[in-house]
Design an enzyme around this catalytic site. Structure first.
Site, PDB file in Angstrom:
ATOM      1  N   ASN A 222       0.893  -1.235   0.006  1.00 37.20           N
ATOM      2  CA  ASN A 222       0.097  -0.273   0.028  1.00 37.20           C
ATOM      3  C   ASN A 222       0.925   1.273   0.034  1.00 37.20           C
ATOM      4  O   ASN A 222       2.159   1.120  -0.062  1.00 37.20           O
ATOM      5  CB  ASN A 222      -1.081  -0.001   1.156  1.00 37.20           C
ATOM      6  CG  ASN A 222      -0.272   0.011   2.515  1.00 37.20           C
ATOM      7  OD1 ASN A 222       0.554   0.802   2.951  1.00 37.20           O
ATOM      8  ND2 ASN A 222      -0.510  -1.217   3.351  1.00 37.20           N
ATOM      9  N   ARG A 223       0.220   2.429   0.152  1.00 39.42           N
ATOM     10  CA  ARG A 223       1.007   3.650  -0.279  1.00 39.42           C
ATOM     11  C   ARG A 223       1.592   4.363   0.963  1.00 39.42           C
ATOM     12  O   ARG A 223       2.246   5.314   0.769  1.00 39.42           O
ATOM     13  CB  ARG A 223       0.037   4.577  -0.961  1.00 39.42           C
ATOM     14  CG  ARG A 223      -0.298   4.412  -2.270  1.00 39.42           C
ATOM     15  CD  ARG A 223      -1.343   5.305  -2.805  1.00 39.42           C
ATOM     16  NE  ARG A 223      -1.931   4.989  -4.079  1.00 39.42           N
ATOM     17  CZ  ARG A 223      -1.233   5.283  -5.571  1.00 39.42           C
ATOM     18  NH1 ARG A 223       0.080   5.805  -5.225  1.00 39.42           N
ATOM     19  NH2 ARG A 223      -1.716   4.740  -6.429  1.00 39.42           N
TER      20      ARG A 223
END
Ligand code: CTP
Length: 431
Positions: A222-223
């Site tokens: 994820n970011r």
């Protein structure tokens, strides 16, 4: 700027020679004031050659220049590294039995102590009380790092790396040079936090984003950049807490005075968190934990033509649920004393439900003591230095809005709430 580098008598004195270089190479004018015991570890010629100045340890050298008063009065920053248990005790008691303790009494600038000693000495109530006294008077204490000590022992007591001490000092010098920068930001929810208000508090922070391995070259991720969790860990340590940071795939340097464990997947993060929370007063779950992981890990790279019968077929990757670590911590606590548990909720909102409503639902589902809700999207929050959050408490309709503000300001606001919750959950004093 004018810096006094105090060195007391510990084996880590050699690391201060590197700290001295960092100051002089950045253009600061450094006067080294070793104690007599420090000179048994690193001699005066080293300090003198590296600082380009004479080195005195007693108040009888160059008396006509009144160094015991002048040095402290004229300093923009005093940093003592390493600060031994003895030096901390003398400073806390206000003794003035050598040049360094005289400097500490006359200095009106920021004062930083970087203690280093054996774990037992650091944990002794006398040393902790001395640290508390110094911090209550406005000194900055960089908690020692954990690791190998002199001899075969390991544990908290190591002098943090010179770069980490220098980073704290550079920040304080920058604040002193432009006092504007240190005044509370308009976005700050209250006055600047009291230095040292978290001394004696043990905080575990998770940060970053987990990666769920699929094969040796691929993962589901994820970011999350880890910046907000790192800011919380760094501010907690600067305010005196003993901090363990569990970092999932974060490309940031270790914050000063923080014990860092690096992990990759959600299962790693769960194990590391459970190992760290023994004795913790608070756990801040800032990490973005993947809810799912591939059901199977392929030990060799999955090839594009993975199915010889159908060379154009795309593989179907089956996922399984990861444990909800936060909910598990809440459940494990039961009715016994458990740490204060803080969750984060990264929400985008949708056509039907706004971010705050989703946050309240999540708070009820997770059962934690505080939920930090932030609005996310590809153009918001991830990797940015500013953030905007809402703090939610169970059983209360009140919402505390913080920001947009730098992540360090958000961190202080979250830590203020954590401190209040830890204080409220402490057993009543027998006195
Ligand atoms: N969290 C956790 N374990 C998980 C997922 C999340 O401990 N498997 C924690 C996060 O660290 C965060 C909080 O739970 O503090 C909320 O994370 P978030 O991803 O927003 O919530 P989810 O429970 O995954 O809910 P949803 O995906 O429905 O938004």
């Amino acid at each position: 700027m004018k810096v006094v580098l105090g060195v007391s008598g510990g084996i880590a004195a050699y690391k201060s020679a590197l700290l001295l270089r960092l100051f002089t190479e950045s253009g600061h004018d450094v006067t080294v004031v070793p104690t007599a015991a420090a000179l048994a570890f690193v001699g005066a010629p080293t300090w003198s050659a590296l600082s380009g100045k004479p080195v005195a340890t007693d108040v009888w050298t160059a008396v006509h220049e009144v160094p015991h008063v002048r040095l402290g009065q004229g300093a923009d920053l005093v940093v003592v590294a390493p600060a031994t248990a003895d030096l901390l005790a003398r400073a806390a008691a206000g003794l003035a039995d050598d040049l360094l303790t005289n400097v500490l009494l006359t200095a009106r600038c920021p004062v930083v102590f970087a203690p280093a000693m054996h774990t037992e000495m650091w944990e002794h109530p006398a040393t902790q009380a001395n640290v508390e006294t110094l911090v209550s008077r406005g000194a900055h204490v960089i908690p020692p790092a954990s690791g190998r000590l002199t001899g075969a022992d390991t544990g908290p007591g190591r002098l943090p790396e010179p770069e980490a001490i220098f980073a704290v000092c550079r920040h304080l010098l920058a604040q002193a040079a432009s006092p504007q920068a240190s005044s509370p930001q308009p976005a700050s929810p209250g006055p600047a936090p009291t230095p040292g208000d978290l001394v004696g508090t043990r905080i575990v922070v998770t940060a970053g984003g987990t990666r769920e391995p699929l094969d040796p070259v691929r993962f589901l991720g994820n970011r999350s950049s880890g910046k907000q969790g790192y800011a919380i860990a760094a501010r907690a340590a600067a305010r005196g807490a003993a901090v363990t940071l569990i970092a999932a795939n974060v490309a940031l340097p270790d914050p000063a005075g923080v014990t860092v464990h690096r992990v990759e997947s959600a299962l790693d993060l769960e194990r590391a968190t459970q190992a760290a929370i023994d004795e913790a007063d608070a756990v801040v779950m800032a990490a973005a934990v993947a809810d799912f992981r591939p059901a199977a890990y392929a030990s060799t790279k999955i090839k594009k033509t993975h199915d010889p019968a159908d060379p154009d077929a795309a593989p179907v990757i089956e996922l399984v649920r990861n444990p909800d670590i936060l909910a598990g911590l809440v459940r494990a606590g039961g009715s016994a004393r458990r740490p204060v548990i803080v969750g984060f909720a990264a929400e985008t909102g949708d056509a039907d439900t706004d971010v705050l409503t989703l946050g309240r639902e999540k708070l009820a589902r997770k059962g934690c003591d505080l939920l930090v809700v932030n609005e996310v999207g590809t153009d918001k929050t991830f990797g940015h230095d500013d953030n905007m959050v809402h703090l939610l408490r169970p059983g209360s309709e009140a919402v505390v809005d913080i920001g947009p503000a730098p992540k360090a300001v958000i961190a202080d606001a979250v830590l203020d709430a954590v401190r209040d919750l830890v204080d409220a959950s402490a057993p009543p004093s027998p006195l």
